[in-house]
Design a protein around this motif. Structure first.
Motif, PDB file in Angstrom:
ATOM      1  N   PHE A 122       0.831  -1.198   0.000  1.00 42.54           N
ATOM      2  CA  PHE A 122       0.000   0.000   0.000  1.00 42.54           C
ATOM      3  C   PHE A 122       0.865   1.248   0.000  1.00 42.54           C
ATOM      4  CE2 PHE A 122      -2.979   2.917   2.488  1.00 42.54           C
ATOM      5  CZ  PHE A 122      -3.743   3.226   1.374  1.00 42.54           C
ATOM      6  N   TYR A 123       1.943   1.207   0.766  1.00 46.89           N
ATOM      7  CA  TYR A 123       2.876   2.338   0.808  1.00 46.89           C
ATOM      8  C   TYR A 123       3.549   2.539  -0.551  1.00 46.89           C
ATOM      9  CZ  TYR A 123       7.099   4.996   1.903  1.00 46.89           C
ATOM     10  OH  TYR A 123       8.098   5.928   1.902  1.00 46.89           O
ATOM     11  N   GLU A 124       3.943   1.456  -1.204  1.00 45.11           N
ATOM     12  CA  GLU A 124       4.700   1.543  -2.449  1.00 45.11           C
ATOM     13  C   GLU A 124       3.847   1.977  -3.634  1.00 45.11           C
ATOM     14  OE1 GLU A 124       6.576  -2.211  -3.064  1.00 45.11           O
ATOM     15  OE2 GLU A 124       8.128  -1.862  -1.550  1.00 45.11           O
ATOM     16  N   PHE A 125       2.614   1.484  -3.707  1.00 40.57           N
ATOM     17  CA  PHE A 125       1.825   1.683  -4.921  1.00 40.57           C
ATOM     18  C   PHE A 125       0.752   2.771  -4.807  1.00 40.57           C
ATOM     19  CE2 PHE A 125       3.529  -2.605  -5.485  1.00 40.57           C
ATOM     20  CZ  PHE A 125       4.028  -2.513  -6.783  1.00 40.57           C
ATOM     21  N   CYS A 126       0.494   3.265  -3.611  1.00 39.35           N
ATOM     22  CA  CYS A 126      -0.459   4.363  -3.425  1.00 39.35           C
ATOM     23  C   CYS A 126       0.266   5.503  -2.704  1.00 39.35           C
ATOM     24  CB  CYS A 126      -1.665   3.922  -2.600  1.00 39.35           C
ATOM     25  SG  CYS A 126      -2.627   2.599  -3.364  1.00 39.35           S
ATOM     26  N   PRO A 127      -0.054   6.748  -3.015  1.00 43.59           N
ATOM     27  CA  PRO A 127       0.691   7.858  -2.417  1.00 43.59           C
ATOM     28  C   PRO A 127       0.218   8.278  -1.034  1.00 43.59           C
ATOM     29  CG  PRO A 127      -0.917   8.717  -3.958  1.00 43.59           C
ATOM     30  CD  PRO A 127      -1.020   7.212  -4.031  1.00 43.59           C
ATOM     31  N   GLN A 159       5.846   1.026  10.305  1.00 40.27           N
ATOM     32  CA  GLN A 159       6.571   1.433   9.107  1.00 40.27           C
ATOM     33  C   GLN A 159       7.820   2.236   9.492  1.00 40.27           C
ATOM     34  OE1 GLN A 159       7.714   1.055   6.071  1.00 40.27           O
ATOM     35  NE2 GLN A 159       5.694   1.177   5.128  1.00 40.27           N
ATOM     36  N   PRO A 160       9.018   1.611   9.489  1.00 38.21           N
ATOM     37  CA  PRO A 160      10.220   2.338   9.894  1.00 38.21           C
ATOM     38  C   PRO A 160      10.637   3.429   8.920  1.00 38.21           C
ATOM     39  CG  PRO A 160      10.797   0.155   9.078  1.00 38.21           C
ATOM     40  CD  PRO A 160       9.308   0.193   9.171  1.00 38.21           C
ATOM     41  N   VAL A 161      10.185   3.357   7.660  1.00 38.10           N
ATOM     42  CA  VAL A 161      10.665   4.293   6.647  1.00 38.10           C
ATOM     43  C   VAL A 161      10.343   5.741   7.011  1.00 38.10           C
ATOM     44  CG1 VAL A 161       8.575   4.130   5.204  1.00 38.10           C
ATOM     45  CG2 VAL A 161      10.756   4.754   4.165  1.00 38.10           C
ATOM     46  N   GLN A 372      -3.889  -7.301  -6.386  1.00 41.37           N
ATOM     47  CA  GLN A 372      -4.887  -8.190  -5.793  1.00 41.37           C
ATOM     48  C   GLN A 372      -4.673  -8.342  -4.290  1.00 41.37           C
ATOM     49  OE1 GLN A 372      -5.438 -11.889  -7.891  1.00 41.37           O
ATOM     50  NE2 GLN A 372      -5.396 -10.905  -9.900  1.00 41.37           N
ATOM     51  N   ARG A 373      -3.421  -8.333  -3.862  1.00 40.42           N
ATOM     52  CA  ARG A 373      -3.153  -8.430  -2.419  1.00 40.42           C
ATOM     53  C   ARG A 373      -3.656  -7.185  -1.693  1.00 40.42           C
ATOM     54  NH1 ARG A 373       2.028 -11.024  -3.968  1.00 40.42           N
ATOM     55  NH2 ARG A 373       1.948 -13.190  -3.232  1.00 40.42           N
ATOM     56  N   ILE A 374      -3.394  -6.002  -2.253  1.00 38.28           N
ATOM     57  CA  ILE A 374      -3.876  -4.769  -1.620  1.00 38.28           C
ATOM     58  C   ILE A 374      -5.388  -4.776  -1.535  1.00 38.28           C
ATOM     59  CG2 ILE A 374      -4.050  -2.257  -1.857  1.00 38.28           C
ATOM     60  CD1 ILE A 374      -1.296  -2.333  -3.249  1.00 38.28           C
ATOM     61  N   GLU A 375      -6.041  -5.160  -2.634  1.00 39.30           N
ATOM     62  CA  GLU A 375      -7.510  -5.127  -2.670  1.00 39.30           C
ATOM     63  C   GLU A 375      -8.116  -6.160  -1.741  1.00 39.30           C
ATOM     64  OE1 GLU A 375      -8.097  -3.454  -7.242  1.00 39.30           O
ATOM     65  OE2 GLU A 375      -8.176  -5.615  -6.857  1.00 39.30           O
ATOM     66  N   LYS A 376      -7.550  -7.365  -1.704  1.00 36.97           N
ATOM     67  CA  LYS A 376      -8.137  -8.423  -0.888  1.00 36.97           C
ATOM     68  C   LYS A 376      -7.758  -8.297   0.585  1.00 36.97           C
ATOM     69  CE  LYS A 376      -8.519 -13.436  -0.361  1.00 36.97           C
ATOM     70  NZ  LYS A 376      -9.997 -13.354  -0.229  1.00 36.97           N
ATOM     71  N   MET A 377      -6.463  -8.113   0.846  1.00 40.51           N
ATOM     72  CA  MET A 377      -5.976  -8.182   2.221  1.00 40.51           C
ATOM     73  C   MET A 377      -6.143  -6.875   2.987  1.00 40.51           C
ATOM     74  SD  MET A 377      -2.530 -10.295   1.205  1.00 40.51           S
ATOM     75  CE  MET A 377      -1.738 -10.123   2.796  1.00 40.51           C
TER      76      MET A 377
END
Length: 469
Positions: A122-127, A159-161, A372-377
């Motif tokens: 979610f962090y990587e693909f959504c802002p 989230q350590p980043v 699919q992982r973001i949407e499902k999980m």
């Protein structure tokens, strides 16, 4: 859609039309355009939700059968949304048979690794998380200018980043870095161990005096005394998509009053939608745009209890106020999904998650496993909680900024306008990642993160006010 003269629209009565045809290999289904299929799915989902709300299991089951032939977790945006909402509606129905529901879910295992993975995706693909972190960090840097000892309290430390980035910014301060303490709260020790290791390694590399204080607990069980806030520390609190869970209350008594649904303005609105034919519904969609599903008559009706009578929230905010924070950053979903009735929540959630799914559709291919992982999980589990759970089990009680402002003011916090420099940092981030379609707008010193013109998340800044309470 092409119709014979004098024939009725398929979407004006999808149940009637579907009952006259065989789904298996139906050429009509193959030839259906995406827009037509989307309208039918909206109609079917609302009809199904109405049947579930009224306890009509037979008709709800028929609606779910129809939806299953049109929905798909790897189809277009509306097909994917329908797949997860229909699953949530079915889950709600199953809870009417507790033994059956428990048996079907008894072998499901929650994996910490999966939780970490989906949040990372979610962090990587959504802002949204990136923006929340950048805005929060810049606001902390401005508020803590000149402070020698800074104590940050992260209400969801997974989230350590975010804090690695802040460590770098602190190390570059002209006056030198402060002594930094971070108290991280999470209910999984494994998550906090990973964060602690990475932050300690980075602080040592940057030669910054640093201490990490892990607290393994659920947010509602937090003992503020264990935060060990010391005299002379400048305190900053970071809450990203967390506080809404504390709105969970035992609202079973409200559901015993059946008039809440039958007499609500949204119920009349839904009946009007269901009576529309294809042309009228299409006009309605075009006229209302992304707000088709926003049926709450006003913000005052979007919470099942008054602001002052959410006991967990009142107690929690009182505890945070007692820490005298110099800054508290709050990021929340910009949607009223804590509605008084089940149908209010359905319509608000359809509107909100349609925009979220559309975001992913614009940046990730349909067959992407990460998508699919973001949407499902993540999204799917939130939808299931909103739709299928009640009382204290319903943690996803999202509310708009217009509800958070009076709640926090009542608790003794004052709003801190976010600076123009914070806005510049956020907009530069969007530009650097080529996030087309996303916008940030300022409203009364707070930031609203939008997809196109649909508000999705809010970020606001607050501070302790010394006053008689």
């Amino acid at each position: 859609m092409i119709q014979e003269e004098g024939s009725s629209s398929i979407c004006s009565s999808p149940l009637q039309k579907f009952s006259m045809m065989s789904f298996s290999g139906s050429p009509w289904l193959r030839e259906m355009r995406s827009e037509e299929r989307g309208l039918c799915l909206i109609h079917l989902l609302v009809a199904c939700a109405n049947h579930v709300a009224s306890g009509n299991v037979e008709n709800a089951n028929i609606s779910l059968e129809y939806i299953s032939h049109l929905a798909s977790p790897d189809g277009d945006t509306m097909q994917r949304i329908a797949a997860y909402f229909s699953e949530a509606l079915a889950n709600r129905m199953l809870k009417g048979w507790p033994g059956l529901h428990k048996a079907l879910n008894s072998t499901k295992i929650a994996s910490v690794a999966d939780e970490i993975l989906v949040q990372k995706l979610f962090y990587e693909f959504c802002p949204f998380l990136k923006l929340s972190y950048v805005i929060t960090n810049q606001a902390i840097m401005e508020a803590m200018e000149g402070e020698k000892v800074v104590h940050i309290i992260d209400l969801n430390c997974f989230q350590p980043v975010q804090w690695i980035s802040l460590l770098h910014e602190m190390s570059a301060r002209p006056e030198g870095p402060p002594h930094l303490r971070i108290s991280g709260i999470h209910d999984q020790k494994e998550v906090l161990d990973i964060v602690a290791r990475k932050l300690n390694e980075e602080a040592e590399r940057l030669d910054i005096p640093f201490q990490f204080n892990p607290l393994v607990c659920k947010l509602e069980n937090l003992d503020v005394e264990k935060l060990r806030v010391k005299t002379g520390e400048a305190v900053a609190i970071s809450s990203v998509l967390q506080l809404h869970s504390l709105l969970a209350v035992d609202d079973e008594a409200l559901w015993k009053n059946s008039s809440l649904f039958t007499n609500s303005p949204s119920a009349a609105h839904l009946r009007r939608v269901l009576q529309m034919n294809t042309q009228n519904l299409g006009d309605f969609l075009e006229k209302d745009g992304t707000n088709i599903c926003n049926t709450s008559p006003d913000s005052a009706s979007s919470s099942p209890v008054p602001l002052a009578t959410s006991p967990n929230m009142a107690t929690f905010l009182n505890g945070l106020w007692g820490l005298s924070p110099k800054l508290m950053m709050l990021a929340e979903q910009e949607s009223n999904q804590n509605g008084l009735t089940f149908m209010d929540r359905i319509m608000e959630s359809l509107n909100f998650y349609a925009a979220l799914f559309d975001c992913l559709d614009s940046t990730m291919p349909r067959g992407s496993m990460e998508r699919q992982r973001i949407e499902k999980m993540l999204f799917g589990e939130e939808i299931k909680n909103i739709v299928a759970s009640e009382g204290v089990d319903r943690k996803q009680r999202h509310e708009k900024l217009e509800k958070w402002i009076p709640r926090l003011e009542l608790a003794g916090f004052g709003k801190v306008p976010l600076s123009y420099h914070v806005m510049l940092r956020a907009r530069r981030l969007l530009q650097s990642y080529n996030y087309d379609g996303y916008k940030i707008k300022e409203e009364n010193g707070c930031f609203i993160i939008c997809w196109q013109d649909q508000a999705l998340f809010s970020v606001s800044a607050w501070r302790f006010i010394r006053c008689s309470r």
